[in-house]
Each structure stands twice: as structure tokens, then as C-alpha cells.
Design an enzyme around this catalytic site. Sequence first.
Site, mmCIF file in Angstrom:
data_model
loop_
_atom_site.group_PDB
_atom_site.id
_atom_site.type_symbol
_atom_site.label_atom_id
_atom_site.label_comp_id
_atom_site.label_asym_id
_atom_site.label_seq_id
_atom_site.Cartn_x
_atom_site.Cartn_y
_atom_site.Cartn_z
ATOM 1 N N ASN A 135 69.652 86.875 9.480
ATOM 2 C CA ASN A 135 70.100 86.867 8.085
ATOM 3 C C ASN A 135 71.230 87.866 7.871
ATOM 4 O OD1 ASN A 135 68.204 84.957 7.387
ATOM 5 N ND2 ASN A 135 66.872 86.358 6.273
ATOM 6 N N ARG A 159 72.497 68.565 6.195
ATOM 7 C CA ARG A 159 72.082 69.067 7.517
ATOM 8 C C ARG A 159 71.012 68.118 8.047
ATOM 9 N NH1 ARG A 159 74.228 74.254 7.390
ATOM 10 N NH2 ARG A 159 74.087 75.340 5.374
ATOM 11 N N ARG A 189 77.901 74.642 5.825
ATOM 12 C CA ARG A 189 78.214 75.858 6.577
ATOM 13 C C ARG A 189 77.427 75.952 7.874
ATOM 14 N NH1 ARG A 189 77.311 79.894 2.710
ATOM 15 N NH2 ARG A 189 79.401 79.533 1.917
ATOM 16 N N HIS A 213 75.794 68.360 -2.045
ATOM 17 C CA HIS A 213 74.560 69.039 -1.653
ATOM 18 C C HIS A 213 73.326 68.276 -2.138
ATOM 19 C CE1 HIS A 213 71.737 72.642 -1.661
ATOM 20 N NE2 HIS A 213 72.262 72.702 -0.460
ATOM 21 N N TYR A 237 59.975 74.816 5.861
ATOM 22 C CA TYR A 237 60.460 75.103 4.510
ATOM 23 C C TYR A 237 59.533 74.444 3.503
ATOM 24 C CZ TYR A 237 65.161 76.411 6.296
ATOM 25 O OH TYR A 237 66.218 76.997 6.936
ATOM 26 N N ARG A 247 63.381 83.474 -4.590
ATOM 27 C CA ARG A 247 63.185 84.005 -3.243
ATOM 28 C C ARG A 247 64.192 85.092 -2.879
ATOM 29 N NH1 ARG A 247 64.999 80.000 0.639
ATOM 30 N NH2 ARG A 247 66.858 81.266 0.893
ATOM 31 N N HIS A 279 61.668 77.191 -0.586
ATOM 32 C CA HIS A 279 62.939 76.483 -0.708
ATOM 33 C C HIS A 279 62.983 75.509 -1.869
ATOM 34 C CE1 HIS A 279 66.316 73.854 0.838
ATOM 35 N NE2 HIS A 279 66.806 75.053 1.069
#
Length: 711
Positions: free
Chosen positions: A75, A401, A431, A461, A494, A590, A618
Site C-alpha cells: 500500500n 479489472r 491503474r 468504472h 473483497y 475503510r 469494498h
Amino acid sequence: MSATRPRVQKAAKSARGPEPVDASNEPVDPLRDPALYLNRELSQLDFNFRVLAQAQDESVPLLERLKYLCIACTNLDEFFEIRAATMHHAQDFGVPLPPDGLTPATVLKRIHERTAQLVEAQYSCWNQVLRPAMSEAGVRVLGREQWTARQTRWLRAYFRDEVMPVLSPLGLDPAHPFPKILNKSLNIVVVLKGKDAFGRVGNLAIVRAPRSLPRIIQLPESISGGEYDFVFLSSVLSEFVHELFPGMDVKGAYQFRVTRNSELIVDDEEVENLALALRDELAGRGYLRAMRLEISAKCPKPIVRTLLQNFDLPENAVYRIDGPVNLNRISQIFDLVQRPDLKFPPFQQRLPKGTDAMFELIADGDILLHHPFDSFAPVLELIKQAAEDPNVLAIKQTLYRTGKDSGIVEHLIQAARNGKDVTVVVELRARFDEEANLGLADRLQEAGVQVVYGVVGYKTHAKMLLVVRREGRKLRRYVHLGTGNYHAGTARVYTDFGLLTTDPDIANDVHLLFQQMSGLAPAIGLKRLLQSPFTLHAGVIARIERETAHAKAGRPARIVAKMNALNEPQVMRALYVASQAGVQIDLIIRGACALRPGVPGVSENIRVRSIVGRFLEHHRVYWFANDGEPDLFCASADWLERNLLRRVETGFPILDPEIAVRVRSESLDNYLADNLNAWELREDGTYDKIVPDGDTMPHSAQGWLLAHLCG
């Protein structure tokens, strides 16, 4: 902290008193006072301390603690690659200040100060806590000082046979200037004395470890005596690097690593072919601007200064490391060690009955999938069955993704080969997945899939799937909407919601959205869905203002929302106004939160908590009480500026009353009751761990879901 609090008190006072006026006699909105807001970057950085706390928690299985340590390290890498890089960009080119009013230079200074504390805590956790505990449990990571003569002989042979042949040391002299150092690569700077074969006087050399070499080496049990004994590649390089420089004396060898900007900048409106432009940018990503330098704690100051000068970094951007500079590589040990007793117990994901006939199953009524407790298999099955069903005419899907070897991609390709009309919106700018998505787009196009590269200037997205099927004389549309990606791997770790439905209004909205993305259609009116960048932002604010109106009219008013991050100024101000009106607001966030809760007279009715547990939180869920007729939305969007204003996102309502009760119970009420994995955000920007008090029963939200959904 003491310097911050008076500013907050001052802001609270002005918010309650007469409206202030600036020098131009224009009214000043007291809710724009920078003291009322936290910095998004610093808040995001602090999230890693909460992750690190999991590594320090003795109630967590040992190898899972190791994984948390590695997550905190990765991270931090990404933080410097993206967030710190963004601050440098803002400093160089000048951008409007965020609500907290901090300049980029101030933020960067505080980033380095806070990171120094985090790095010290990470390596203290490794050296003083986890490494000794692992050794005691029979999983040893051996330092050079621990090697026996037999282990040293084996490692020397390993170096000569497996490592040395792929190394290309580079001596630094006028003919060999400082080489380009790849982002996050492991390097050794070597101090030399003497002359080489050509009479050149040695000084410094750089040895880069190619990424083909494993960073963790497992010793054979016959050599080490232990089943799980490991050595860092960096230790092997440092120990035997002298063999690369015969005839010269090695006076020192010090590992280092540089983290670079990884944010790709492509002006959508200036390029004719986004895919080609991204390929060009990717070629140079590993050598963009340096953001930080990690180096061995024992490295002499003159060498550190040389490296800082070469990378054009200030002195506060260097972090002296007491251990391996690539600490996150220890995560490989988790997979190499087969010790169930040192890991979380496995669980069986729930699978609805009848998944062999997905169309019939969904037609019977809406289906809610709560991952990872519910399997992702129904989504895969829907796409697979759609690819094979002769009655299916078209499949449309967004992909952000997908992961390697995605079954979804294979099913979409098969659908196209079977004559279905398949349209896929592939977001090339996801990304760190840009290269993978370029390859994915190529594969899909070669199979006859119509590929759309999102919308110019806006990342796509949204998570949407639409299947059009002929049933008798009519066409029926089957829809999947989600809060997470179409990625079977992350669906196991997630927490996310997925909705499978044939609701005609929702299906028509999704159809219109695909038309808009692929056909450059004008703004459209949607009946059920909220959409960024058009209606989601305004829709959220309108619902917050509706709760404010209820509170002012003396009616009960409440907002509960769960997301990953919050920084959108208009949303935060609307929440402050709602709080001032008496609306009770609970936010489960979060990561980064720029809203400051608990300020008297401003946000005293707002509570913010963060949950860090076994699974990555998530899902995004927004609940508005609405005087007994609640609105409940799941969404792909956080309440961030980029999500609400600069992306294509969806918020979808939960219309089935029973499912709505489930969503609220499982993702909101359940998490508000958590007193084992929850952290509360205080007015001063710090987080306090929540612990059960008195006779309160311990409650873990994720543990409850495992027990009730998977038990």
C-alpha cells in the site's frame, strides 16, 4: 494535534454565530473553513497504520499477520507511486487547494514525516515481533549472521549457478554514468577499491537484481535442517557480490530501491488512438520521476547523498531500512508454507441452488450475492450459459479489472464465436492493469467482439452486465450490477455486492447506458439508476438534503453509508448541514476520509468508523431513512470527486424489500455493531480502536457473516 483543535473550535463558533464577511463584503460560507476538513492524502496514509495493527494483533493467525505487514508495505509503495506523485504534479503545475487548504509542499513534508513513522513501525514489527514468532513456530528467515558453514556453501553454489549468470554489474566512471534504475527494483551499490583488468580505478558499482530472480530462496531441508527455512535474495547478493569483481576489494555493499511516479498521463483529447498512446506511455513508466529512496541503514552518508542527487530527491525522501528494502516480498512465504494452523481457517462459499439454469433462476426473482461469502460462480455461469444458449442474442459488459486467465474473457470470446453480438467496454486506464487490459482488448477484438475503450476524459468504472435473450415472442434482458470488479480472485477476498435481476426498468437503464458509452449518445434520462458524471452526485446530495428537510420538520432523519473513501466537498458540506439540522449520520469508510466528525455545532451528529479485518471492505452502500420510506442504493462509486464527477459510475437501487433488509442488515447494521475490527475517527483526525466495554458482547461483522452465510 494541539495546534489543530483551536482551529476546529474557531470554525465551530463561526458556524453557529453571525455570518462572517470577507474584505470584499462577499458572504463567507463558514462550512468552507479549512479547519473543518482533513487532508485526503494524509488520511489515506494513516489507513496503513490500521492495517499494520492487524499484523501486531496476536489474535490473528501468524502467517496472516505476515500478510497484513506485506499489505501495509505494498500500500505504501502504491501511495508514493500515485498519491505522492499527484502532490508533486500539483506542486509543479499549480492546482486549486483542497478543502483542508494545505499546499502541496506542506502535504509532501507531512507525508515524509508520517511515512518515516510508518516505516519504523513496519520494520519494528518485522524484526522484533513477527520474525521471532515465525522462527519459534518453525518458519525461519535466516540472516547472514545465522548461516551455518553448510548453508553458506550451498548458498554460494546457488549464487554461482542461479544468480551470477544473469547479473550485469556496472562500474561507475566517465564512460559509464549512473544507470537508469527501474521502479521498485532491487539494487546493490558496491564500494570498490583497487583496479580492474583494464587498469581502471574502482569506486562505485551498481548491481541490479533482474526481476526473473526469486526474492525469497527456500533452503533444502537436508541443508538447513528445517522444513521452512528461507533466505532473502538481497542477503545472498550482499554476501557474495565480491565474486563479481575479481581482483578488487569490496569495502561495502548496500541494498537500495527507488519508488517512482507510476501515474500515466494521457490527454484523451490530444491522441487519435488511446491504445497506442498508452502503449507508448507504458514503455517509460518504470523510469518516471523518483518519489522516495529506501536504502540500507548502514550505507555511508556520502553514498546516500550521491543517490539522492542522482534521483533528484530531497533529504527527507530517503528511508534508512533495518532489513530488506523489499519487505513486501516476504508475502511469498505465505504460499510456500503449508501450515493451516498458522492461517485463517478455510470457509465454504455459499452457492445458490439451480445455478445450472441461471436464466430460470434469475427470472424467479432478484438474487443478491454477497461476496466473498457467496460464490462468484453464478456470475461466471450466467456468462457461460449466455455464450452457449441459442436464444441469447447479445451480451454487453464493462471490464475494469479481470485478473489473469479470466474465465469471463474466455466465455465472451466463445459467445462471439457462437454468433452472439458481444460488446465489451474495456477501461484501458485501469491503474496498474493498463498493459493487461490492452492485451485483453486485442484478444477480444481478434475473436470478433466489439470493443469500446470507454469515454473520452472519463474512466468507465461501472460494473454492468446485460444479456438479451429471446423468450417466445419477446426479448427479456438479464442484468448483473456490482460494487466490485469482474474478477474471480478479488471476489474471494473483497466484500462486495452483486445484484442479478430482470427488472424491466433497471434493464432498460443499463441498456441505455451501454448505448451511451458505445454510441456517443447525449445525456439520457434513467428511471432507476443514478449515473456519474450526470445524476449520481446530484442524486446523493438531493437525498442528503431531503433528510435535512425531514429533520427540520421534526421528523426522524438518518443516513448510513458505507464506502472506501470520502473527499467530495459538496457532499461533505451537505452532510455538515444535515448534521446541524439534527440528522443522525453514520459513515463506514475503510480508507481516506476528509470529513471531520464530532465538531461541536457542525458535525457532532456524524460518526465515522473504519473496519479492517480478514477481507478487504469494498462494497459501497447508501441508505437514507426518508421518513419511513427508505432509499437504499448499492454503487460502484465512493464519495470522491473523481468517482462522482470524472468517471462513469452507477448507483443501483435495491427494489426487492427482502433483499433491501438483507443489504442493510449485513452491510450497515452489522458493521455498526462491530467492536473487534472497528476504528473510530476522532475530531482531531486520529483513529481509536473500538473495544467491547462492560458487558457488551464481542462482535465481528465479518465473523458474523462467515457464521451466518457460510456456516
